[in-house]
Design a protein around this motif. Structure first.
Motif, PDB file in Angstrom:
ATOM      1  N   PRO A   1       0.797  -1.235   0.000  1.00 41.31           N
ATOM      2  CA  PRO A   1       0.000   0.000   0.000  1.00 41.31           C
ATOM      3  C   PRO A   1       0.823   1.274   0.000  1.00 41.31           C
ATOM      4  O   PRO A   1       0.329   2.323  -0.403  1.00 41.31           O
ATOM      5  CB  PRO A   1      -0.820  -0.121   1.296  1.00 41.31           C
ATOM      6  CG  PRO A   1       0.003  -0.994   2.177  1.00 41.31           C
ATOM      7  CD  PRO A   1       0.682  -1.973   1.268  1.00 41.31           C
ATOM      8  N   GLY A   2       2.074   1.217   0.475  1.00 47.47           N
ATOM      9  CA  GLY A   2       2.860   2.443   0.556  1.00 47.47           C
ATOM     10  C   GLY A   2       2.584   3.184   1.852  1.00 47.47           C
ATOM     11  O   GLY A   2       1.979   2.655   2.788  1.00 47.47           O
ATOM     12  N   SER A   3       2.981   4.452   1.898  1.00 48.77           N
ATOM     13  CA  SER A   3       2.849   5.243   3.115  1.00 48.77           C
ATOM     14  C   SER A   3       1.393   5.562   3.409  1.00 48.77           C
ATOM     15  O   SER A   3       0.592   5.777   2.502  1.00 48.77           O
ATOM     16  CB  SER A   3       3.636   6.544   2.978  1.00 48.77           C
ATOM     17  OG  SER A   3       3.386   7.380   4.082  1.00 48.77           O
ATOM     18  N   LEU A   4       1.038   5.610   4.703  1.00 56.59           N
ATOM     19  CA  LEU A   4      -0.304   5.987   5.123  1.00 56.59           C
ATOM     20  C   LEU A   4      -0.414   7.465   5.451  1.00 56.59           C
ATOM     21  O   LEU A   4      -1.498   7.959   5.749  1.00 56.59           O
ATOM     22  CB  LEU A   4      -0.716   5.172   6.363  1.00 56.59           C
ATOM     23  CG  LEU A   4      -0.702   3.655   6.192  1.00 56.59           C
ATOM     24  CD1 LEU A   4      -1.138   3.004   7.493  1.00 56.59           C
ATOM     25  CD2 LEU A   4      -1.602   3.223   5.051  1.00 56.59           C
ATOM     26  N   GLY A   5       0.722   8.171   5.448  1.00 52.05           N
ATOM     27  CA  GLY A   5       0.698   9.599   5.699  1.00 52.05           C
ATOM     28  C   GLY A   5       0.668   9.980   7.161  1.00 52.05           C
ATOM     29  O   GLY A   5       0.614  11.156   7.497  1.00 52.05           O
ATOM     30  N   ALA A   6       0.675   9.003   8.077  1.00 54.93           N
ATOM     31  CA  ALA A   6       0.592   9.311   9.496  1.00 54.93           C
ATOM     32  C   ALA A   6       1.981   9.225  10.120  1.00 54.93           C
ATOM     33  O   ALA A   6       2.635   8.199  10.062  1.00 54.93           O
ATOM     34  CB  ALA A   6      -0.353   8.326  10.190  1.00 54.93           C
ATOM     35  N   SER A   7       2.423  10.329  10.727  1.00 54.42           N
ATOM     36  CA  SER A   7       3.732  10.366  11.379  1.00 54.42           C
ATOM     37  C   SER A   7       3.526  10.780  12.828  1.00 54.42           C
ATOM     38  O   SER A   7       2.595  10.301  13.476  1.00 54.42           O
ATOM     39  CB  SER A   7       4.654  11.333  10.641  1.00 54.42           C
ATOM     40  OG  SER A   7       5.952  11.286  11.177  1.00 54.42           O
ATOM     41  N   SER A   8       4.375  11.677  13.338  1.00 55.56           N
ATOM     42  CA  SER A   8       4.195  12.131  14.720  1.00 55.56           C
ATOM     43  C   SER A   8       2.866  12.865  14.871  1.00 55.56           C
ATOM     44  O   SER A   8       2.317  12.955  15.964  1.00 55.56           O
ATOM     45  CB  SER A   8       5.352  13.040  15.125  1.00 55.56           C
ATOM     46  OG  SER A   8       5.425  14.139  14.241  1.00 55.56           O
ATOM     47  N   TRP A   9       2.395  13.435  13.776  1.00 53.76           N
ATOM     48  CA  TRP A   9       1.017  13.937  13.724  1.00 53.76           C
ATOM     49  C   TRP A   9       0.328  13.312  12.530  1.00 53.76           C
ATOM     50  O   TRP A   9       0.917  13.286  11.459  1.00 53.76           O
ATOM     51  CB  TRP A   9       0.960  15.458  13.592  1.00 53.76           C
ATOM     52  CG  TRP A   9      -0.464  15.952  13.679  1.00 53.76           C
ATOM     53  CD1 TRP A   9      -1.123  16.337  14.800  1.00 53.76           C
ATOM     54  CD2 TRP A   9      -1.406  16.078  12.600  1.00 53.76           C
ATOM     55  NE1 TRP A   9      -2.421  16.691  14.515  1.00 53.76           N
ATOM     56  CE2 TRP A   9      -2.621  16.548  13.153  1.00 53.76           C
ATOM     57  CE3 TRP A   9      -1.355  15.842  11.225  1.00 53.76           C
ATOM     58  CZ2 TRP A   9      -3.762  16.783  12.396  1.00 53.76           C
ATOM     59  CZ3 TRP A   9      -2.488  16.066  10.477  1.00 53.76           C
ATOM     60  CH2 TRP A   9      -3.687  16.539  11.053  1.00 53.76           C
ATOM     61  N   PRO A  10      -0.843  12.750  12.626  1.00 55.97           N
ATOM     62  CA  PRO A  10      -1.718  12.715  13.803  1.00 55.97           C
ATOM     63  C   PRO A  10      -1.461  11.508  14.704  1.00 55.97           C
ATOM     64  O   PRO A  10      -2.251  11.260  15.608  1.00 55.97           O
ATOM     65  CB  PRO A  10      -3.097  12.613  13.179  1.00 55.97           C
ATOM     66  CG  PRO A  10      -2.866  11.814  11.943  1.00 55.97           C
ATOM     67  CD  PRO A  10      -1.513  12.208  11.439  1.00 55.97           C
TER      68      PRO A  10
END
Length: 204
Positions: free
Chosen positions: A142-151
């Protein structure tokens, strides 16, 4: 009467007057029996309940046996309510004659269940483009989910792997190509949801 209960037989194709080969689906529609008539005074709304396909006596509960006895009919496997009906009474039979060639119908069915599937099959992801530069076994990932230290969480509705299929699906504006009243068959253009032998609802 606006609709009827049917069973998907399978797909085939027929030729039209111009010689075009049209894919179509064959549906065994009816005969359906009116098993209940609901009224505004008693139930709060008006509709009729249709029953389709014979069921074994041993597989039917006692309350349902009494329900079918009121309509003077045998037990049925599928019950569906319709709100648009014209003067039908308890015990009446609805056949495929309500449709004519050239009519357009909406077909409701349950799509085939696929179980737990990845993002490529479930959402049409393309996967990672190439396998060079250290990419290994990433083609269907799927690749990156876009979630890092935020949110710090995954947003609801994110397109990810999960259970696929087995959903109620409506396909609209399918043309009735052929009606075979003697065999209780109707042929509609295109495909409809569900496996062979699954129940569908046809509505004008």
């Amino acid at each position: 009467m606006s609709g009827i209960i049917g069973k998907k037989v399978g797909m085939t194709s027929i030729f039209d007057a111009e010689g075009r080969n049209i894919p179509c689906t064959v549906i065994e529609a009816g005969p359906c029996v009116v098993t209940q008539v609901k009224t505004e005074e008693k139930d709060g709304y008006s509709s009729i309940q249709l029953g389709f396909d014979e069921a074994k006596e041993k597989n039917v509960t006692q309350p349902l046996k009494g329900h079918y006895a009121k309509a003077n009919t045998t037990p049925k496997r599928k019950l569906v309510e319709f709100t648009e009906f014209d003067g039908l009474n308890l015990g009446d039979t609805v056949t495929v004659d309500i449709f004519a060639e050239g009519d357009y119908v909406d077909v409701v069915g349950t799509s085939k269940g696929k179980g737990f599937q990845g993002v490529v099959k479930r959402h049409g992801f393309a996967g990672v483009g190439g396998q060079t530069h250290g990419q290994h076994n990433r083609m269907r990932a799927p690749g990156s989910l876009g979630a890092s230290s935020w949110p710090s969480r995954v947003f609801k509705g994110m397109r990810m792997a999960g259970r696929t299929g087995g959903d109620r699906v409506k396909v609209q504006n399918l043309q009735v190509l052929k009606v075979y009243a003697e065999q209780n068959l109707v042929v509609v253009s295109g495909s409809i949801p569900g496996a062979k032998g699954s129940y569908v609802i046809l509505d004008k």
